[in-house]
Design a protein around this motif. Structure first.
Motif, short mmCIF file in Angstrom:
data_model
loop_
_atom_site.label_atom_id
_atom_site.label_comp_id
_atom_site.label_asym_id
_atom_site.label_seq_id
_atom_site.Cartn_x
_atom_site.Cartn_y
_atom_site.Cartn_z
N PRO A 181 1.64 2.87 2.84
CA PRO A 181 2.45 3.19 1.81
C PRO A 181 1.84 3.49 0.42
O PRO A 181 0.87 3.16 0.17
CB PRO A 181 3.68 2.09 1.66
N PRO A 182 2.34 4.53 -0.14
CA PRO A 182 1.68 4.87 -1.46
C PRO A 182 1.85 3.64 -2.51
O PRO A 182 2.57 2.73 -2.11
CB PRO A 182 2.64 5.85 -2.15
N PRO A 183 0.92 3.52 -3.54
CA PRO A 183 0.86 2.33 -4.40
C PRO A 183 2.08 2.20 -5.49
O PRO A 183 1.91 1.46 -6.20
CB PRO A 183 -0.39 2.43 -5.04
N ASP A 184 2.96 3.09 -5.29
CA ASP A 184 4.12 2.86 -6.35
C ASP A 184 5.17 1.97 -6.01
O ASP A 184 5.19 1.40 -4.90
CB ASP A 184 4.72 4.31 -6.54
N GLY A 185 6.09 1.80 -6.50
CA GLY A 185 7.08 0.92 -6.49
C GLY A 185 7.58 0.03 -7.75
O GLY A 185 7.16 0.51 -8.95
N ALA A 186 8.26 -0.85 -7.70
CA ALA A 186 8.99 -1.70 -8.45
C ALA A 186 8.20 -2.72 -9.05
O ALA A 186 8.38 -3.18 -10.15
CB ALA A 186 10.31 -2.30 -8.19
N GLY A 187 7.04 -3.12 -8.34
CA GLY A 187 6.33 -4.24 -8.63
C GLY A 187 6.52 -5.45 -7.77
O GLY A 187 6.96 -5.28 -6.81
N GLU A 188 6.22 -6.62 -8.30
CA GLU A 188 6.15 -7.84 -7.39
C GLU A 188 7.79 -8.33 -7.17
O GLU A 188 8.48 -8.43 -8.22
CB GLU A 188 5.38 -8.75 -8.22
N TYR A 189 8.04 -8.51 -6.05
CA TYR A 189 9.44 -9.04 -5.55
C TYR A 189 9.41 -10.36 -6.15
O TYR A 189 8.58 -11.21 -6.08
CB TYR A 189 9.37 -9.09 -4.02
#
Length: 382
Positions: A181-189
């Motif tokens: 996956p790309p390194p983007d997203g919401a952060g730590e779950y």
């Protein structure tokens, strides 16, 4: 209070099309009546429903606060766990009859509201009580690398993806390549405390998914799975994607024709006198969908695995020709990385609002993984 607010909202949804339908009553009196309804009556009804929803959320928040205070450890997590800095101004705006925030005007539903949905209670059942995701390294070059899907090494961009040819018309099809996956997203779950606004947004998103299920079935299912809070891979319906996205179908078809032309060129260069079949695994490519699939996935990665057979000219075919049989493999990280928002029915949903649910541990990003049925393409090369 939550139930009564919902009933008021349902009443308003019934009244709007009846009152505002211009074909049923025309003239100055009709125009004045509709103007009064639009500018005076309807806003008061919405304000009443919002006030009830906000008060219901206050009760739920205080109940949760009491649960926390009465828990075994009575731990103080610090910060603003109930989200009061955002919640109270919205509540005051509703009670004052002013212009409330988007979440306040739509109601501060807590996640008990999931019981109205086809996903009854799943989000709550899957909500852990931990102190974050220890496997997530925000300083890594790609914190999402741990969510990679297994498979053979992917074909580098710019290469044909053809393997070693086999004489005849049969060869083994490669497995889908590995994908990161790309390194983007919401952060730590589960790295933050989910307050009442987060729980409100969770249930509101569930309602939005239900509202748009008829128009955007894939987007609704994918959003529901995010809200279910499992983090498990979800199967993307790639055949539906190909059918619904003509531009993507054309791009995939063009890629098969290119693979066929590459196979013919390879066979010609090798001096083949009979059919030669090549395993095929194309490089990962990007595509941005529209409509339902834009909201279901946005931009995603795809490749094709299968076989390509090159045929030299014969008595029935004066030109070189090819046949391609492949499946389209789909990969995407269903995530939220801020800065964007979309209108879903009456609701404005922002990426940041949904990203907060992931960090709050009440929804979870995941991988979309799928493959199509076999796709057949053939052509000739003069």
């Amino acid at each position: 209070m939550t139930s009564d607010a919902s009933r008021i909202g349902d009443l308003l949804s019934t009244l709007d099309p009846l009152v505002l339908q211009e074909g049923s009553w025309t003239g100055p009196d009709a125009d004045a009546f509709r103007d009064t309804y639009t500018n005076s009556v309807s806003p008061r009804i919405r304000s009443a429903a919002s006030a009830l929803s906000a008060l219901a959320a206050t009760l739920a928040a205080e109940a949760d606060q009491q649960d926390t205070a009465s828990s075994a450890d009575g731990a103080d997590h610090g910060g603003d766990p109930l989200g009061t800095s955002d919640f109270l101004p919205g509540l005051q705006a509703v009670l004052a009859g002013g212009a409330p925030s988007a979440s306040a005007s739509l109601g501060f539903w807590d996640n008990r509201g999931d019981e109205r949905s086809a996903r009854r209670g799943q989000g709550r059942e899957n909500t852990p009580r931990t102190d974050g995701d220890d496997s997530y390294d925000p300083d890594a070059e790609n914190p999402n690398a741990q969510y990679s899907t297994p498979g053979p090494e992917a074909t580098p961009p710019g290469e044909s993806g053809l393997g070693t040819g086999v004489p005849g018309t049969d060869a083994d099809s490669p497995a889908p390549p590995g994908w990161t996956p790309p390194p983007d997203g919401a952060g730590e779950y589960d790295s933050e405390i989910a307050g009442p606004i987060d729980h409100s947004a969770h249930s509101l998103a569930r309602e939005a998914a239900d509202i748009k299920r008829g128009d955007w079935p894939n987007a609704s299912e994918h959003l529901d799975h995010f809200l279910d809070n499992t983090g498990e891979d979800y199967p993307a319906d790639v055949d539906s994607l190909i059918q619904d996205q003509p531009g993507f179908a054309t791009q995939a078809e063009d890629r098969r024709h290119q693979a066929g032309a590459d196979a013919v060129a390879r066979a010609q260069g090798d001096g083949a006198t009979g059919p030669v079949t090549y395993p095929l695994s194309t490089p990962w490519s990007d595509y941005t969908a529209d409509g339902d699939w834009f909201y279901a996935s946005g931009s995603f990665n795809h490749n094709q695995t299968g076989t390509v057979t090159a045929y030299p000219p014969d008595a029935d075919h004066p030109d070189w020709r090819y046949e391609v049989d492949s499946q389209v493999n789909f990969r995407d990280r269903y995530n939220w990385d801020g800065g964007k928002q979309t209108q879903i029915g009456p609701f404005t949903v922002s990426d940041e609002t949904l990203a907060a649910l992931h960090r709050g541990g009440i929804a979870r990003e995941y991988n979309l993984v799928g493959e199509s049925s076999s796709q057949h393409t053939e052509g000739t090369v003069p």
